[in-house]
Design a protein around this motif. Sequence first.
Motif, PDB file in Angstrom:
ATOM      1  N   LEU A 124       0.812  -1.220   0.000  1.00 28.52           N
ATOM      2  CA  LEU A 124       0.000   0.000   0.000  1.00 28.52           C
ATOM      3  C   LEU A 124       0.846   1.270   0.000  1.00 28.52           C
ATOM      4  CD1 LEU A 124      -2.794  -1.112   2.484  1.00 28.52           C
ATOM      5  CD2 LEU A 124      -2.958  -0.932  -0.019  1.00 28.52           C
ATOM      6  N   ASP A 125       2.057   1.196   0.537  1.00 27.76           N
ATOM      7  CA  ASP A 125       2.926   2.374   0.582  1.00 27.76           C
ATOM      8  C   ASP A 125       3.730   2.595  -0.699  1.00 27.76           C
ATOM      9  OD1 ASP A 125       2.185   3.402   3.032  1.00 27.76           O
ATOM     10  OD2 ASP A 125       3.710   2.288   4.147  1.00 27.76           O
ATOM     11  N   ASN A 126       3.552   1.773  -1.705  1.00 22.75           N
ATOM     12  CA  ASN A 126       4.274   1.956  -2.968  1.00 22.75           C
ATOM     13  C   ASN A 126       4.090   3.354  -3.553  1.00 22.75           C
ATOM     14  OD1 ASN A 126       5.651  -0.095  -5.099  1.00 22.75           O
ATOM     15  ND2 ASN A 126       4.902  -1.133  -3.266  1.00 22.75           N
ATOM     16  N   PRO A 127       2.875   3.878  -3.627  1.00 22.08           N
ATOM     17  CA  PRO A 127       2.711   5.225  -4.181  1.00 22.08           C
ATOM     18  C   PRO A 127       3.370   6.309  -3.322  1.00 22.08           C
ATOM     19  CG  PRO A 127       0.579   4.122  -3.956  1.00 22.08           C
ATOM     20  CD  PRO A 127       1.596   3.245  -3.318  1.00 22.08           C
ATOM     21  N   VAL A 128       3.482   6.063  -2.031  1.00 23.11           N
ATOM     22  CA  VAL A 128       4.143   7.015  -1.135  1.00 23.11           C
ATOM     23  C   VAL A 128       5.642   7.008  -1.427  1.00 23.11           C
ATOM     24  CG1 VAL A 128       4.622   7.600   1.276  1.00 23.11           C
ATOM     25  CG2 VAL A 128       2.363   6.702   0.633  1.00 23.11           C
ATOM     26  N   ARG A 129       6.229   5.815  -1.487  1.00 25.20           N
ATOM     27  CA  ARG A 129       7.667   5.711  -1.773  1.00 25.20           C
ATOM     28  C   ARG A 129       8.014   6.275  -3.142  1.00 25.20           C
ATOM     29  NH1 ARG A 129       6.694   0.820   0.547  1.00 25.20           N
ATOM     30  NH2 ARG A 129       6.761  -0.279  -1.440  1.00 25.20           N
ATOM     31  N   SER A 130       7.057   6.210  -4.081  1.00 24.72           N
ATOM     32  CA  SER A 130       7.292   6.753  -5.426  1.00 24.72           C
ATOM     33  C   SER A 130       7.040   8.250  -5.519  1.00 24.72           C
ATOM     34  CB  SER A 130       6.397   6.029  -6.437  1.00 24.72           C
ATOM     35  OG  SER A 130       6.748   4.669  -6.513  1.00 24.72           O
ATOM     36  N   GLY A 131       6.571   8.860  -4.438  1.00 26.32           N
ATOM     37  CA  GLY A 131       6.330  10.300  -4.429  1.00 26.32           C
ATOM     38  C   GLY A 131       5.025  10.720  -5.081  1.00 26.32           C
ATOM     39  N   LEU A 132       4.103   9.780  -5.283  1.00 26.42           N
ATOM     40  CA  LEU A 132       2.826  10.116  -5.927  1.00 26.42           C
ATOM     41  C   LEU A 132       1.826  10.720  -4.947  1.00 26.42           C
ATOM     42  CD1 LEU A 132       2.451   6.914  -8.149  1.00 26.42           C
ATOM     43  CD2 LEU A 132       3.181   9.196  -8.881  1.00 26.42           C
ATOM     44  N   VAL A 133       1.900  10.303  -3.681  1.00 21.49           N
ATOM     45  CA  VAL A 133       0.998  10.799  -2.633  1.00 21.49           C
ATOM     46  C   VAL A 133       1.763  10.840  -1.314  1.00 21.49           C
ATOM     47  CG1 VAL A 133      -1.188  10.018  -3.680  1.00 21.49           C
ATOM     48  CG2 VAL A 133       0.114   8.456  -2.220  1.00 21.49           C
ATOM     49  N   GLY A 134       1.203  11.530  -0.345  1.00 13.94           N
ATOM     50  CA  GLY A 134       1.824  11.601   0.970  1.00 13.94           C
ATOM     51  C   GLY A 134       1.388  10.470   1.888  1.00 13.94           C
ATOM     52  N   ASN A 135       0.206   9.886   1.622  1.00 14.89           N
ATOM     53  CA  ASN A 135      -0.348   8.811   2.440  1.00 14.89           C
ATOM     54  C   ASN A 135      -1.040   7.835   1.502  1.00 14.89           C
ATOM     55  OD1 ASN A 135      -2.590   7.413   3.922  1.00 14.89           O
ATOM     56  ND2 ASN A 135      -1.740   8.557   5.651  1.00 14.89           N
ATOM     57  N   TRP A 136      -0.911   6.548   1.742  1.00 12.22           N
ATOM     58  CA  TRP A 136      -1.478   5.560   0.807  1.00 12.22           C
ATOM     59  C   TRP A 136      -2.988   5.718   0.644  1.00 12.22           C
ATOM     60  CZ3 TRP A 136      -5.261   2.086   1.920  1.00 12.22           C
ATOM     61  CH2 TRP A 136      -5.498   1.786   3.259  1.00 12.22           C
ATOM     62  N   ARG A 137      -3.661   6.241   1.657  1.00  9.80           N
ATOM     63  CA  ARG A 137      -5.118   6.398   1.577  1.00  9.80           C
ATOM     64  C   ARG A 137      -5.526   7.449   0.540  1.00  9.80           C
ATOM     65  NH1 ARG A 137      -3.680   5.133   6.683  1.00  9.80           N
ATOM     66  NH2 ARG A 137      -4.853   3.480   7.717  1.00  9.80           N
ATOM     67  N   GLU A 138      -4.589   8.310   0.146  1.00  8.86           N
ATOM     68  CA  GLU A 138      -4.865   9.345  -0.869  1.00  8.86           C
ATOM     69  C   GLU A 138      -4.761   8.793  -2.292  1.00  8.86           C
ATOM     70  OE1 GLU A 138      -1.824  12.224  -0.091  1.00  8.86           O
ATOM     71  OE2 GLU A 138      -2.498  12.583   1.955  1.00  8.86           O
ATOM     72  N   TYR A 139      -4.211   7.615  -2.446  1.00  9.99           N
ATOM     73  CA  TYR A 139      -3.959   7.071  -3.782  1.00  9.99           C
ATOM     74  C   TYR A 139      -5.215   6.398  -4.311  1.00  9.99           C
ATOM     75  CZ  TYR A 139      -1.277   5.004  -7.588  1.00  9.99           C
ATOM     76  OH  TYR A 139      -0.795   4.657  -8.826  1.00  9.99           O
ATOM     77  N   GLN A 140      -5.708   6.877  -5.433  1.00 14.55           N
ATOM     78  CA  GLN A 140      -7.000   6.414  -5.944  1.00 14.55           C
ATOM     79  C   GLN A 140      -6.966   5.028  -6.577  1.00 14.55           C
ATOM     80  OE1 GLN A 140      -8.550   8.711  -9.233  1.00 14.55           O
ATOM     81  NE2 GLN A 140      -6.494   9.229  -9.963  1.00 14.55           N
ATOM     82  N   PHE A 141      -5.770   4.480  -6.819  1.00 16.60           N
ATOM     83  CA  PHE A 141      -5.686   3.207  -7.517  1.00 16.60           C
ATOM     84  C   PHE A 141      -5.272   2.052  -6.606  1.00 16.60           C
ATOM     85  CE2 PHE A 141      -4.523   6.138 -11.231  1.00 16.60           C
ATOM     86  CZ  PHE A 141      -5.856   6.326 -11.572  1.00 16.60           C
ATOM     87  N   SER A 142      -5.493   2.196  -5.312  1.00 14.85           N
ATOM     88  CA  SER A 142      -5.280   1.118  -4.344  1.00 14.85           C
ATOM     89  C   SER A 142      -6.615   0.792  -3.703  1.00 14.85           C
ATOM     90  CB  SER A 142      -4.308   1.549  -3.236  1.00 14.85           C
ATOM     91  OG  SER A 142      -3.020   1.689  -3.731  1.00 14.85           O
ATOM     92  N   GLY A 143      -6.767  -0.476  -3.333  1.00 14.96           N
ATOM     93  CA  GLY A 143      -8.010  -0.863  -2.678  1.00 14.96           C
ATOM     94  C   GLY A 143      -8.084  -2.359  -2.471  1.00 14.96           C
ATOM     95  N   ALA A 144      -9.299  -2.816  -2.173  1.00 17.83           N
ATOM     96  CA  ALA A 144      -9.508  -4.232  -1.906  1.00 17.83           C
ATOM     97  C   ALA A 144     -10.837  -4.674  -2.498  1.00 17.83           C
ATOM     98  CB  ALA A 144      -9.483  -4.494  -0.410  1.00 17.83           C
ATOM     99  N   ILE A 145     -10.903  -5.953  -2.801  1.00 19.44           N
ATOM    100  CA  ILE A 145     -12.120  -6.575  -3.305  1.00 19.44           C
ATOM    101  C   ILE A 145     -12.520  -7.669  -2.322  1.00 19.44           C
ATOM    102  CG2 ILE A 145     -13.109  -7.972  -5.168  1.00 19.44           C
ATOM    103  CD1 ILE A 145     -11.060  -6.540  -7.040  1.00 19.44           C
ATOM    104  N   GLY A 146     -13.719  -7.531  -1.764  1.00 21.42           N
ATOM    105  CA  GLY A 146     -14.246  -8.571  -0.893  1.00 21.42           C
ATOM    106  C   GLY A 146     -13.919  -8.414   0.579  1.00 21.42           C
ATOM    107  N   LEU A 147     -13.181  -7.376   0.939  1.00 19.80           N
ATOM    108  CA  LEU A 147     -12.868  -7.172   2.346  1.00 19.80           C
ATOM    109  C   LEU A 147     -12.649  -5.698   2.642  1.00 19.80           C
ATOM    110  CD1 LEU A 147      -9.506  -6.888   2.116  1.00 19.80           C
ATOM    111  CD2 LEU A 147      -9.684  -9.338   2.184  1.00 19.80           C
ATOM    112  N   ASP A 148     -12.727  -5.389   3.919  1.00 24.83           N
ATOM    113  CA  ASP A 148     -12.525  -4.024   4.406  1.00 24.83           C
ATOM    114  C   ASP A 148     -11.040  -3.861   4.710  1.00 24.83           C
ATOM    115  OD1 ASP A 148     -12.194  -1.779   6.103  1.00 24.83           O
ATOM    116  OD2 ASP A 148     -14.217  -1.987   6.904  1.00 24.83           O
ATOM    117  N   LEU A 149     -10.373  -3.063   3.925  1.00 22.39           N
ATOM    118  CA  LEU A 149      -8.925  -2.896   4.041  1.00 22.39           C
ATOM    119  C   LEU A 149      -8.518  -2.310   5.394  1.00 22.39           C
ATOM    120  CD1 LEU A 149      -6.497  -3.485   2.331  1.00 22.39           C
ATOM    121  CD2 LEU A 149      -6.775  -1.293   1.206  1.00 22.39           C
ATOM    122  N   GLU A 150      -9.239  -1.322   5.861  1.00 17.54           N
ATOM    123  CA  GLU A 150      -8.924  -0.705   7.156  1.00 17.54           C
ATOM    124  C   GLU A 150      -9.077  -1.718   8.291  1.00 17.54           C
ATOM    125  OE1 GLU A 150      -7.578   2.169   7.740  1.00 17.54           O
ATOM    126  OE2 GLU A 150      -7.852   3.185   5.825  1.00 17.54           O
ATOM    127  N   ALA A 151     -10.145  -2.503   8.258  1.00  9.61           N
ATOM    128  CA  ALA A 151     -10.359  -3.517   9.306  1.00  9.61           C
ATOM    129  C   ALA A 151      -9.270  -4.586   9.253  1.00  9.61           C
ATOM    130  CB  ALA A 151     -11.741  -4.144   9.152  1.00  9.61           C
TER     131      ALA A 151
END
Length: 159
Positions: A124-151
């Motif tokens: 999830l931190d890949n976009p942060v390490r690449s300098g695309l966002v400051g926090n992974w939650r800001e990256y629109q192309f990350s997520g989950a299917i079938g489960l709650d990622l935060e939980a």
Amino acid sequence: MGTKHHRLPRECYKGRIAVSFTLCLEKRDPFFVQPNLVRLFIDLLKKVGEKHHFFAIYCFMPEHLHLIFLGCHDNTHLLQALEDFKQATGYFLAKHYSETKWEKSFHDRILRSKELGAHLPYVLDNPVRSGLVGNWREYQFSGAIGLDLEALLENLATE
């Protein structure tokens, strides 16, 4: 002289396990940058997940894709699921974006239950390490299917 196989035997990818996959585009051109295009790939991933009975966590970087598949049944075959996803998306690419192709191979790693807690934030931190966002939650192309990622992250942190 035979070729060396770099994957585990196919039966190792079966069951209620977690497997991390990384797929790269051949020319490493930034491709996954348009929301509609990424959404189409997520929809294909959902269809494959329903067929093969797994949950998925994804992070579409501009020129590669990180996936974590979590098998839901004893007979779930995660390597076959990934191969089906690559075939479906490869067909789409060939039909609509003939210059863009997946690399033939991909990286995979079967995760022990203790490793998932460390590997998931890494993905999830890949976009942060690449300098695309400051926090992974800001990256629109990350997520989950079938489960709650935060939980899931919260549960893994308490293990």
